[in-house]
Design an enzyme around this catalytic site. Structure first.
Site, PDB file in Angstrom:
ATOM      1  N   HIS A 158      -1.437  -8.770  14.680  1.00  0.00           N
ATOM      2  CA  HIS A 158      -0.387  -8.719  13.654  1.00  0.00           C
ATOM      3  C   HIS A 158       0.049  -7.290  13.340  1.00  0.00           C
ATOM      4  CE1 HIS A 158      -0.475 -13.025  12.344  1.00  0.00           C
ATOM      5  NE2 HIS A 158      -1.609 -12.961  13.024  1.00  0.00           N
ATOM      6  N   ASP A 358       4.573  -0.529  10.503  1.00  0.00           N
ATOM      7  CA  ASP A 358       4.290  -1.918  10.125  1.00  0.00           C
ATOM      8  C   ASP A 358       4.418  -2.791  11.367  1.00  0.00           C
ATOM      9  OD1 ASP A 358       3.715  -3.993   8.369  1.00  0.00           O
ATOM     10  OD2 ASP A 358       5.195  -3.327   6.885  1.00  0.00           O
TER      11      ASP A 358
HETATM   12  C1  GDG Z   1       0.472  -8.119   8.179  1.00  0.00           C
HETATM   13  C2  GDG Z   1       1.120  -6.954   8.946  1.00  0.00           C
HETATM   14  C3  GDG Z   1       3.005  -8.476   9.562  1.00  0.00           C
HETATM   15  C4  GDG Z   1       3.553  -9.464  -1.092  1.00  0.00           C
HETATM   16  N1  GDG Z   1       3.397  -9.202  -2.395  1.00  0.00           N
HETATM   17  C5  GDG Z   1       3.319 -10.384  -3.020  1.00  0.00           C
HETATM   18  C6  GDG Z   1       3.422 -11.398  -2.077  1.00  0.00           C
HETATM   19  N2  GDG Z   1       3.564 -10.814  -0.883  1.00  0.00           N
HETATM   20  C7  GDG Z   1       3.746 -11.531   0.393  1.00  0.00           C
HETATM   21  C8  GDG Z   1       5.123 -11.296   0.941  1.00  0.00           C
HETATM   22  C9  GDG Z   1       4.897 -11.481   2.435  1.00  0.00           C
HETATM   23  C10 GDG Z   1       3.454 -11.029   2.622  1.00  0.00           C
HETATM   24  O1  GDG Z   1       2.834 -11.043   1.343  1.00  0.00           O
HETATM   25  C11 GDG Z   1       3.379  -9.595   3.152  1.00  0.00           C
HETATM   26  O2  GDG Z   1       3.659  -9.620   4.510  1.00  0.00           O
HETATM   27  P1  GDG Z   1       4.097  -8.322   5.308  1.00  0.00           P
HETATM   28  O3  GDG Z   1       4.540  -8.746   6.646  1.00  0.00           O
HETATM   29  O4  GDG Z   1       5.178  -7.634   4.555  1.00  0.00           O
HETATM   30  O5  GDG Z   1       2.848  -7.342   5.353  1.00  0.00           O
HETATM   31  P2  GDG Z   1       1.213  -7.435   5.544  1.00  0.00           P
HETATM   32  O6  GDG Z   1       0.557  -8.069   4.374  1.00  0.00           O
HETATM   33  O7  GDG Z   1       0.782  -6.021   5.782  1.00  0.00           O
HETATM   34  O8  GDG Z   1       0.962  -8.342   6.855  1.00  0.00           O
HETATM   35  C12 GDG Z   1       2.628  -7.116   8.945  1.00  0.00           C
HETATM   36  C13 GDG Z   1       2.223  -9.602   8.912  1.00  0.00           C
HETATM   37  O9  GDG Z   1       0.819  -9.336   8.924  1.00  0.00           O
HETATM   38  C14 GDG Z   1       2.468 -10.939   9.634  1.00  0.00           C
HETATM   39  O10 GDG Z   1       2.182 -10.841  10.978  1.00  0.00           O
HETATM   40  O11 GDG Z   1       4.378  -8.686   9.361  1.00  0.00           O
HETATM   41  O12 GDG Z   1       3.230  -6.074   9.698  1.00  0.00           O
HETATM   42  O13 GDG Z   1       0.738  -5.696   8.373  1.00  0.00           O
HETATM   43  O14 GDG Z   1       4.993 -12.829   2.787  1.00  0.00           O
HETATM   44  O15 GDG Z   1       6.013 -12.210   0.374  1.00  0.00           O
HETATM   45  N3  GDG Z   1       3.390 -12.718  -2.383  1.00  0.00           N
HETATM   46  C15 GDG Z   1       3.252 -13.022  -3.706  1.00  0.00           C
HETATM   47  N4  GDG Z   1       3.124 -12.080  -4.688  1.00  0.00           N
HETATM   48  C16 GDG Z   1       3.170 -10.753  -4.380  1.00  0.00           C
HETATM   49  O16 GDG Z   1       3.053  -9.907  -5.291  1.00  0.00           O
HETATM   50  N5  GDG Z   1       3.231 -14.299  -4.087  1.00  0.00           N
END
Ligand code: GDG
Length: 485
Positions: A158, A358
């Site tokens: 990821h 990322d």
């Molecule tokens: C890893 C990789 C890759 C965030 N804050 C809150 C919240 N979130 C949710 C978002 C989103 C998820 O968490 C974050 O996903 P990201 O992709 O932005 O980043 P990572 O957590 O670092 O994920 C990344 C991912 O895996 C998938 O393969 O894209 O690059 O690092 O869904 O909405 N959800 C809630 N409250 C929050 O305050 N409910």
């Protein structure tokens, strides 16, 4: 259809997966359709006796078997905090400067992977397809092979793959490469990641590109391809704008939603907003940056540092520009309820997504999906997010260039409705095309086809595997670099 067996560091709550919107929802769906099994850590930390346990706790959820294990405190320290999050996470995100290459981390990382493999082995059927997730479990495929498992095994990473020179800096890079070579298919987020991994396998461990595009390394042949992670688009579309508390109601909102991680570029984002207010004073009192930054890995020093830096920065900027009726930066260090997140996406004129590095970044996709088609906002996106490879109609910025980011805020605020709609429609079409179900299905489809035709040279016992690995490492040290054929 064969059963799907999933392995990841943590197991998600399947009952809540449909609300998660990201990868969990597609995985839950697939597990439901294929009556699968999911093995992972249950989040609990026990005493040393856990290290001997290879019989997981089994529960049933919606036709899926959930198998979980606890970690001992020192497994948690060395496997999870140590090797996974103090070595692999920073290096893979190009932060060699903060990686902690401590003796002992790797051995325990390997031991936990071995224990997961031993726990999984008796639960496997001959025709299962096994899908392993993320950097915590790179050696798992190798450990399963050592136990005689010949099923198709796929691995999805990821996070990004660093350039070859950085990968080579990891003292155990050859062991990691051998682990990677045990899979039939490696899925990565972007084409850049695929290029980086192939470069590394060629330069670091004398891998060769075969005629059919697969890679030969450590006497195995594996496929490497990009499968960009997506979202469940419909769970973000059609939400009616709900009133989110405004200050004052006319303030235009820029929104950031990022776990409080040093890879997410939050200090640079705050500095860019500071520069914007400094350079374009007419916008003061009219624009607010709302940054939701839920806590993560709080016990680690690098995370405490970034929190301190952000608190200082937001305090300084708010102190400098704030008024009794206007706070320039709303900095929220808590997890927001999901429903609220969807509403805030829709009520924000700018989605400000500027990680330094990322794998993908799902927030960028969620922001686009949640927009009002009649009056969509603008996405400002870092060129170093995996999402930038697909989301070319966003305003793409360099997150290290504070001046450029400050200017992009002005461009976004002044963009006319027609251009906003055109960009939004193109972005939404891409987000729909590469949604989370497409990601899941295409990876499993590729794994099914690649895995079944891969004749394996599987060492028959763990000691054979270890001996063979050592021989190959020795060989790699003396062989000339092989060229692709
Ligand atoms: C890893 C990789 C890759 C965030 N804050 C809150 C919240 N979130 C949710 C978002 C989103 C998820 O968490 C974050 O996903 P990201 O992709 O932005 O980043 P990572 O957590 O670092 O994920 C990344 C991912 O895996 C998938 O393969 O894209 O690059 O690092 O869904 O909405 N959800 C809630 N409250 C929050 O305050 N409910």
């Amino acid at each position: 259809m064969s059963r799907i067996v999933l392995v990841s560091n943590r197991v998600a709550d399947l009952a809540k997966a449909s609300q998660a919107g990201g990868v969990a929802v597609a995985i839950a769906d697939t597990l439901h359709a294929r009556k699968g099994l999911w093995l992972g850590w249950n989040g609990r930390i026990g005493d040393r006796s856990e290290e001997l346990r290879t019989r997981p706790d089994l529960t049933e959820s919606d036709g899926t078997t959930i198998a979980t294990l606890s970690l001992s405190a020192r497994e948690h320290d060395d496997y999870y905090t140590g090797y996974s999050n103090n070595v692999l996470w920073p290096v893979f995100h190009a932060r060699l400067d903060i990686a902690q290459f401590e003796a002992g981390y790797y051995q325990r990382y390997l031991d936990v992977n071995k224990r997961f493999a031993q726990a999984l082995r008796p639960l496997l059927n001959a025709d299962d397809t096994i899908w392993v997730h993320d950097y915590h479990l790179i050696p798992l495929g190798m450990e399963l092979r050592a136990l005689g498992v010949s099923n198709p095994i796929g691995f999805f990473l990821h996070i990004p793959v660093p350039p070859a020179q950085m990968f080579l800096a990891i003292p155990e890079h050859r062991e990691l490469a051998r682990g990677l070579a045990s899979y039939d298919l490696i899925g990565l987020q972007t084409k850049v990641d695929v290029g980086n991994l192939i470069d590394y396998l060629q330069d670091g461990v004398f891998g060769r590109i075969l005629q059919d595009g697969r890679i030969r390394a450590f006497d195995r042949e594996l496929a490497i391809a990009s499968f960009p992670v997506g979202i469940d688009v419909d769970s973000f579309i059609g939400s009616r704008p709900k009133r989110v508390r405004e200050q004052p109601p006319t303030t235009i909102r820029l929104l950031g939603v990022d776990r409080l991680d040093y890879t997410k570029g939050l200090p640079q984002k705050f500095r860019a907003f500071n520069r914007f207010l400094e350079k374009y004073p007419d916008y003061r009192r009219k624009v607010t940056l709302s940054q939701i930054a839920p806590p993560t890995r709080e016990t680690m020093a690098a995370y405490a540092d970034i929190r301190h830096e952000l608190e200082t920065l937001s305090g300084r900027i708010n102190g400098r520009y704030g008024e009794l009726d206007w706070v320039p930066i709303q900095y929220i260090h808590r997890t927001a309820p999901r429903k609220m997140l969807v509403d805030i996406y829709r009520n924000s004129r700018i989605g400000f997504v500027t990680p330094l590095r990322d794998g993908m970044n799902l927030v960028a996709k969620e922001y686009v999906a949640a927009q009002d088609p009649n009056d969509p906002g603008v996405l400002i996106l870092s060129r170093f997010a995996g999402a930038a490879e697909q989301m070319k109609e966003a305003l793409i910025v360099n997150p290290y260039d504070v001046e450029e980011m400050a200017n992009s805020i002005k461009v976004a605020l002044e963009m006319g409705l027609t251009e906003r709609q055109e960009r939004y429609q193109a972005l939404l079409a891409g987000v729909r095309r590469n949604n989370t179900y497409v990601w899941c299905r295409s990876f499993l489809h590729a794994l099914d086809s690649v895995g079944r035709r891969n004749p394996l040279a599987i060492p028959s016992s763990p000691s054979d595997a270890a001996r063979k690995a050592l021989q190959e490492i020795e060989l790699a040290r003396v062989s000339p670099r092989m060229q692709p054929n």
